[in-house]
Design a protein around this motif. Sequence first.
Motif, PDB file in Angstrom:
ATOM      1  N   GLY A   1       5.989 -11.270  25.788  1.00  0.00           N
ATOM      2  CA  GLY A   1       6.823 -10.141  25.378  1.00  0.00           C
ATOM      3  C   GLY A   1       6.286  -9.293  24.241  1.00  0.00           C
TER       4      GLY A   1
ATOM      5  N   ALA B   1      13.271 -18.987  24.293  1.00  0.00           N
ATOM      6  CA  ALA B   1      14.299 -17.945  24.419  1.00  0.00           C
ATOM      7  C   ALA B   1      14.930 -18.049  25.802  1.00  0.00           C
ATOM      8  N   SER B   2      16.247 -17.960  25.865  1.00  0.00           N
ATOM      9  CA  SER B   2      16.963 -18.086  27.140  1.00  0.00           C
ATOM     10  C   SER B   2      17.933 -16.923  27.286  1.00  0.00           C
TER      11      SER B   2
ATOM     12  N   THR C   1      14.213 -19.236  33.218  1.00  0.00           N
ATOM     13  CA  THR C   1      13.283 -20.099  32.490  1.00  0.00           C
ATOM     14  C   THR C   1      13.977 -21.428  32.162  1.00  0.00           C
TER      15      THR C   1
ATOM     16  N   SER D   1      15.667 -14.214  37.935  1.00  0.00           N
ATOM     17  CA  SER D   1      16.321 -15.472  37.599  1.00  0.00           C
ATOM     18  C   SER D   1      17.322 -15.888  38.666  1.00  0.00           C
TER      19      SER D   1
ATOM     20  N   SER E   1      18.321 -14.436  30.880  1.00  0.00           N
ATOM     21  CA  SER E   1      18.830 -14.328  32.246  1.00  0.00           C
ATOM     22  C   SER E   1      18.867 -15.698  32.939  1.00  0.00           C
ATOM     23  N   GLY E   2      18.305 -16.716  32.304  1.00  0.00           N
ATOM     24  CA  GLY E   2      18.568 -18.104  32.708  1.00  0.00           C
ATOM     25  C   GLY E   2      17.515 -18.792  33.561  1.00  0.00           C
TER      26      GLY E   2
ATOM     27  N   LYS F   1       7.542 -14.144  33.044  1.00  0.00           N
ATOM     28  CA  LYS F   1       7.939 -13.529  34.317  1.00  0.00           C
ATOM     29  C   LYS F   1       6.918 -13.758  35.426  1.00  0.00           C
TER      30      LYS F   1
ATOM     31  N   THR G   1       7.122 -17.375  25.460  1.00  0.00           N
ATOM     32  CA  THR G   1       7.336 -16.745  26.769  1.00  0.00           C
ATOM     33  C   THR G   1       6.822 -15.307  26.823  1.00  0.00           C
TER      34      THR G   1
ATOM     35  N   ASN H   1      10.464  -6.790  29.859  1.00  0.00           N
ATOM     36  CA  ASN H   1       9.200  -7.449  30.220  1.00  0.00           C
ATOM     37  C   ASN H   1       9.174  -7.739  31.714  1.00  0.00           C
TER      38      ASN H   1
ATOM     39  N   TYR I   1      12.873 -11.498  21.438  1.00  0.00           N
ATOM     40  CA  TYR I   1      13.150 -12.706  22.241  1.00  0.00           C
ATOM     41  C   TYR I   1      12.553 -13.921  21.545  1.00  0.00           C
ATOM     42  N   THR I   2      11.199 -13.978  21.557  1.00  0.00           N
ATOM     43  CA  THR I   2      10.553 -15.205  21.082  1.00  0.00           C
ATOM     44  C   THR I   2      10.691 -15.381  19.575  1.00  0.00           C
TER      45      THR I   2
END
Length: 330
Positions: A323, A197-198, A203, A165, A200-201, A60, A321, A88, A293-294
């Motif tokens: 978290g 990890a994807s 990244t 995002s 909200s798009g 983020k 990423t 996060n 996530y990761t």
Amino acid sequence: MHPMDRGRAIQRFEEIPKLVLGHYPTPVEKLARLRAAVGGGPRIFIKRDDYTGPGFGGNKVRKLEYVLAAALQQGADTVITCGGERSNHCRVTAMLAARLGLGCVLVLNGRGEEPKPASLAVEQWCGARIERVASREERAGRMEALVRELKKAGKNPAMIPLGASDALGAMGFVAATAELAAQMEVEGWRFDAIYFASSSGGTHAGLAAGRELFLPGSTELVGISPDDPAEEIQSTVTSIVQGLGQRLGVEFTGEIRVLDNFVGAGYGIESPQSRRAFELLARTEGILLDPVYTAKAMAGLLDAINKGQYSESQNLLFWHTGGQLALFHV
Ligand SMILES: Cc1ncc(COP(=O)(O)O)c(C=O)c1O
């Protein structure tokens, strides 16, 4: 993409105002012990965006460097954003808002977990105002109502979308791709695929556009969903990529690939596979992922290796990423 279009797009990208709040470049490390533990196969590398710095790091920070620069340029005195209780994105926004002297209002949905998630406690310590809603669906409407309320009270609020995002936030990952390309050049690395990890798009969109500008075209990008169906994330990423193309004056055409078979029981819930991936990385490399996530993204990468999708001569990059604060409660 024609080299002239590419050059112009890079120039436009470099002109976009940003704040530098994180510490870059984040390291790329070799995961030789993890590779040995899975019985060989492709070489595995990790990009340590859990080390970006402020707000306990993570992806983020990169996105907010662009989004907050624009908010400050517009004279905003308060930022409003949203997420789940352990978000996060909300935590990093609250911490960076405090650092920049901005007010922060967070619209959170969640069950009122006990004990309290560390991210929520951090947001409160950093002075963020918390507004609760019952469901994800109510977040956007409440944010808009808050904008109206704050304007009436003489404030100048800036609304930051979920996960920061949008096309502007995603520029953070265009920058991250340029950073990676420079590291690859110095070290002589080539990555056949990048796993991350994807959700909200932002990244994924930034990496997708950045791939076309800075990486070898053959680099495969594999986004692993921690929550939503693949088609939904694909369509969000595609529309952010279009926005990036409009801002940079080019059309990005690369494939957007999202896998949703590692979600398990749903958002915020560990799966047996993600738990195994989490424990294996901790045990073999002393690196912690976040559980929801990761760790799901790592489960996806390990599954691909397990299925023999990559040969010994190939290199995979796992993009960490961040978290990990989700592991803690206060
Ligand atoms: C730790 C972590 N990794 C990955 C992601 C996914 O990134 P994006 O929202 O840009 O798709 C998130 C998003 O919330 C996250 O918190």
